[in-house]
Design a protein around this motif. Structure first.
Motif, PDB file in Angstrom:
ATOM      1  N   ASP A  15       0.836  -1.199   0.000  1.00 55.31           N
ATOM      2  CA  ASP A  15       0.000   0.000   0.000  1.00 55.31           C
ATOM      3  C   ASP A  15       0.875   1.256   0.000  1.00 55.31           C
ATOM      4  N   HIS A  16       1.893   1.263   0.850  1.00 47.70           N
ATOM      5  CA  HIS A  16       2.825   2.399   0.865  1.00 47.70           C
ATOM      6  C   HIS A  16       3.524   2.539  -0.487  1.00 47.70           C
ATOM      7  N   LEU A  17       4.000   1.421  -1.012  1.00 45.60           N
ATOM      8  CA  LEU A  17       4.755   1.454  -2.258  1.00 45.60           C
ATOM      9  C   LEU A  17       3.885   1.932  -3.416  1.00 45.60           C
ATOM     10  N   LEU A  18       2.665   1.451  -3.486  1.00 47.76           N
ATOM     11  CA  LEU A  18       1.773   1.849  -4.573  1.00 47.76           C
ATOM     12  C   LEU A  18       1.533   3.358  -4.554  1.00 47.76           C
ATOM     13  N   ARG A  19       1.320   3.910  -3.383  1.00 48.10           N
ATOM     14  CA  ARG A  19       1.083   5.349  -3.284  1.00 48.10           C
ATOM     15  C   ARG A  19       2.339   6.150  -3.636  1.00 48.10           C
ATOM     16  N   MET A  20       3.499   5.613  -3.312  1.00 53.94           N
ATOM     17  CA  MET A  20       4.752   6.265  -3.698  1.00 53.94           C
ATOM     18  C   MET A  20       4.942   6.226  -5.207  1.00 53.94           C
ATOM     19  N   LEU A  21       4.602   5.102  -5.809  1.00 56.49           N
ATOM     20  CA  LEU A  21       4.728   4.965  -7.263  1.00 56.49           C
ATOM     21  C   LEU A  21       3.835   5.966  -7.994  1.00 56.49           C
ATOM     22  N   ILE A  22       2.632   6.170  -7.466  1.00 57.81           N
ATOM     23  CA  ILE A  22       1.702   7.118  -8.084  1.00 57.81           C
ATOM     24  C   ILE A  22       2.288   8.530  -8.094  1.00 57.81           C
ATOM     25  N   ASN A 173      20.038  -6.097  12.079  1.00 56.17           N
ATOM     26  CA  ASN A 173      18.999  -6.604  11.185  1.00 56.17           C
ATOM     27  C   ASN A 173      17.760  -7.104  11.919  1.00 56.17           C
ATOM     28  N   TRP A 174      17.891  -7.402  13.207  1.00 56.65           N
ATOM     29  CA  TRP A 174      16.753  -7.943  13.946  1.00 56.65           C
ATOM     30  C   TRP A 174      15.796  -6.860  14.404  1.00 56.65           C
ATOM     31  N   LYS A 175      16.237  -5.613  14.438  1.00 56.42           N
ATOM     32  CA  LYS A 175      15.382  -4.519  14.881  1.00 56.42           C
ATOM     33  C   LYS A 175      14.206  -4.371  13.922  1.00 56.42           C
ATOM     34  N   SER A 176      13.009  -4.213  14.469  1.00 56.16           N
ATOM     35  CA  SER A 176      11.815  -4.070  13.632  1.00 56.16           C
ATOM     36  C   SER A 176      11.952  -2.848  12.728  1.00 56.16           C
ATOM     37  N   ILE A 177      11.216  -2.862  11.619  1.00 51.26           N
ATOM     38  CA  ILE A 177      11.350  -1.815  10.609  1.00 51.26           C
ATOM     39  C   ILE A 177       9.961  -1.365  10.149  1.00 51.26           C
ATOM     40  N   ASP A 178       9.829  -0.081   9.944  1.00 50.32           N
ATOM     41  CA  ASP A 178       8.556   0.461   9.471  1.00 50.32           C
ATOM     42  C   ASP A 178       8.308   0.028   8.033  1.00 50.32           C
ATOM     43  N   ALA A 179       7.081  -0.400   7.738  1.00 46.31           N
ATOM     44  CA  ALA A 179       6.739  -0.842   6.385  1.00 46.31           C
ATOM     45  C   ALA A 179       6.976   0.267   5.366  1.00 46.31           C
ATOM     46  N   ARG A 180       6.778   1.510   5.764  1.00 45.78           N
ATOM     47  CA  ARG A 180       7.008   2.641   4.862  1.00 45.78           C
ATOM     48  C   ARG A 180       8.485   2.706   4.448  1.00 45.78           C
ATOM     49  N   ASP A 181       9.388   2.381   5.383  1.00 51.10           N
ATOM     50  CA  ASP A 181      10.819   2.389   5.051  1.00 51.10           C
ATOM     51  C   ASP A 181      11.167   1.281   4.067  1.00 51.10           C
ATOM     52  N   VAL A 182      10.522   0.126   4.218  1.00 51.63           N
ATOM     53  CA  VAL A 182      10.756  -0.965   3.261  1.00 51.63           C
ATOM     54  C   VAL A 182      10.311  -0.535   1.866  1.00 51.63           C
ATOM     55  N   ARG A 184       9.965   2.539   0.712  1.00 49.09           N
ATOM     56  CA  ARG A 184      10.827   3.611   0.210  1.00 49.09           C
ATOM     57  C   ARG A 184      12.150   3.046  -0.305  1.00 49.09           C
ATOM     58  N   ALA A 185      12.710   2.087   0.414  1.00 48.12           N
ATOM     59  CA  ALA A 185      13.967   1.473  -0.022  1.00 48.12           C
ATOM     60  C   ALA A 185      13.793   0.716  -1.325  1.00 48.12           C
ATOM     61  N   MET A 186      12.679   0.004  -1.475  1.00 48.32           N
ATOM     62  CA  MET A 186      12.428  -0.736  -2.718  1.00 48.32           C
ATOM     63  C   MET A 186      12.314   0.222  -3.905  1.00 48.32           C
ATOM     64  N   LEU A 187      11.622   1.328  -3.706  1.00 56.47           N
ATOM     65  CA  LEU A 187      11.463   2.289  -4.795  1.00 56.47           C
ATOM     66  C   LEU A 187      12.815   2.879  -5.185  1.00 56.47           C
ATOM     67  N   ARG A 188      13.626   3.223  -4.204  1.00 59.31           N
ATOM     68  CA  ARG A 188      14.947   3.786  -4.500  1.00 59.31           C
ATOM     69  C   ARG A 188      15.828   2.783  -5.231  1.00 59.31           C
ATOM     70  N   GLU A 189      15.751   1.534  -4.830  1.00 57.15           N
ATOM     71  CA  GLU A 189      16.531   0.500  -5.518  1.00 57.15           C
ATOM     72  C   GLU A 189      16.052   0.310  -6.949  1.00 57.15           C
ATOM     73  N   ALA A 190      14.753   0.355  -7.131  1.00 55.05           N
ATOM     74  CA  ALA A 190      14.189   0.130  -8.466  1.00 55.05           C
ATOM     75  C   ALA A 190      14.602   1.207  -9.448  1.00 55.05           C
TER      76      ALA A 190
END
Length: 214
Positions: A15-22, A173-182, A184-190
């Protein structure tokens, strides 16, 4: 300008990623097949069908980049077989569709601890999914392995709610992560000229990329 395919757009990361893509000016078109119709999402081609594979089959426009944010738990799925269908079969269906449509970069949400040799069912399925994608020999394959995801789910997961305070205290790596950060990172990598071949990004690195530190 890139044409994009995304599955899992109704989920926590998706959901976060889709809105970022838009909002992303470098993205010229988005196909987001889902099981149920998207609400309040403009300018997106949204074929929907309870059988996601049937919705995927309705996408015919060429794509450059594909994202898969599908993911559930055995409890939510209802059985081992249903979990494998959601977290393995549908992921592979997404990848095959994307490749057929011309995508050269596939990005997928996996999980910390994913391994085809894991004694834990969840991690084993995630690892087998990763191996199946690697075997497809993508020009670029980005596998992200977040730790416990933080965010507002439509349906709360009891175990995650119980364990979230602990995971926020863990290091690296074990520390929890906000879904929005995941997302955002995917979009930047893409959209960045990163390395070709297989790139596996653990949770700590995802946080760095999302914060612009990598």
């Amino acid at each position: 300008m890139s044409q994009v395919l995304i599955t899992g757009g109704t989920g926590l990361v998706g959901d976060h990623l889709l809105r970022m893509l838009i909002q992303e000016k470098r993205v010229s078109g988005i196909a987001a097949p889902t099981r149920r119709p998207l609400a309040d999402i403009p300018d997106v081609f949204n074929p929907h069908d309870p059988q996601l594979t049937d919705a995927l089959a309705q996408v015919s426009t060429p794509v450059d980049i594909a994202f898969c944010c599908l993911g559930t738990t055995r409890r939510e799925a209802g059985s081992k077989e249903a979990f494998v269908h959601a977290d393995y079969t549908l992921v592979i269906d997404t990848a095959l569709t994307a490749k057929k449509l011309g995508a050269s970069h596939f990005l997928v949400v996996s999980a910390l601890g994913a391994s085809a040799h894991s004694p834990f069912f969840y991690n084993k399925v995630k690892g087998e999914m990763e191996e199946a994608l690697i075997a497809q020999q993508w020009p670029r394959l980005t596998i992200v392995r977040p730790s416990m995801l933080l965010g507002n789910r439509q349906k709360r997961r009891f175990n995650e709610s119980l364990m979230a305070p602990l995971f926020q205290l863990l290091p690296g790596n074990w520390k929890s992560i906000d879904a929005r950060d995941v997302a955002r990172a995917m979009l930047r990598e893409a959209l960045s000229p990163s390395q070709e071949g297989v790139n596996i990004i653990p949770s700590g690195k995802l946080r760095e990329i999302a914060q612009g530190e990598a």
